[in-house]
Design an enzyme around this catalytic site. Sequence first.
Site, short mmCIF file in Angstrom:
data_model
loop_
_atom_site.label_atom_id
_atom_site.label_comp_id
_atom_site.label_asym_id
_atom_site.label_seq_id
_atom_site.Cartn_x
_atom_site.Cartn_y
_atom_site.Cartn_z
N ASP A 34 18.42 6.63 60.53
CA ASP A 34 17.55 6.04 59.51
C ASP A 34 18.25 4.92 58.74
OD1 ASP A 34 15.21 5.73 58.10
OD2 ASP A 34 15.55 7.44 56.75
N HIS A 51 16.55 -3.12 63.52
CA HIS A 51 16.34 -2.24 64.68
C HIS A 51 17.27 -2.64 65.83
CE1 HIS A 51 13.18 -0.28 62.59
NE2 HIS A 51 12.31 -1.28 62.65
N LEU A 145 27.67 14.13 79.25
CA LEU A 145 26.95 14.23 77.97
C LEU A 145 25.47 14.28 78.30
CD1 LEU A 145 26.99 13.91 74.77
CD2 LEU A 145 26.46 11.50 75.21
#
Length: 256
Positions: A34, A51, A145
């Site tokens: 965020d 962004h 991962l």
Amino acid sequence: MQPVPEQSPLPDNGPPISDVGGPHGPAHVAIIMDGNGRWAKSRGLPRLAGHRAGGEAVRRSVAAAIRHGVRWLTLYAFSAENWRRPASEVLDLTSLLRHYLRSEISALTAEGVRLSVIGEPGRFAEDIQRNLSAAERLTAGNRRLHLTVALSYGGRTEIVRAARAAAAAIVEGRMRPEELDEPRFASFLATAGIPDPDLIVRTSGERRLSNFLLWQAAYAELVFLDVLWPDFGETEFAAALAQYAQRERRFGARPG
Ligand code: IPE
Ligand code: IPE
Ligand code: MG
């Protein structure tokens, strides 16, 4: 949204570069990314620039997770509620998603990263849906991962869907009502096969879950950092792990 098959423990594609997280470090870290808008605003830039810079932070976090021996990383990229943003911002975000899907898949493959999506990928444009499925297929064998990206994700919707699927299984005679317990219910969630997050990090100083992993967060340690997502990197990842290391996890038992 593909159900994720059972898969623990994960065999290695290669050992983590270091084991800073240590044997007691979190196996599964989830991040609410965020603050992109505020980062851009503070620089007098359009939100899109925030962004974009957030995309770089995603790269850094994947690298940090691998370096710290984290096995599951879940990133909240777009909430079911984010569709309420102005159409121009939604378009910017979906265009960025399209761009990253094209540019990053080979890097993820090379790094041994498996990609999964939770949420409602069906709400995105068809080419994005196709590329998401292709990326899941292409990386399905990777074991270093397991990166899960939450796209058009909402925790309540996920739980309602699971309830619906469980009800259908009962109605169709595949399951008896008394067989529905917590593990069985979790197997109907989008995160089936993925352990619950040990640590949930939220950046930008906000202290809420915003509908993220509501079921799975039951005993997660929560770490809130003031850093805005585009400024997040190795140092902040390590700081979150350090806070986690200070916590005593009790799971309702007596303090040890
Ligand atoms: C996070 O940054 C990215 C998404 C939610 C898609 P924001 O866009 O929420 O940034 P702020 O919270 O407005 O600063
Ligand atoms: C949560 O951030 C969703 C993501 C990070 C993708 P928001 O910025 O959308 O959350 P609220 O609106 O502040 O709760
Ligand atoms: Mg926000």
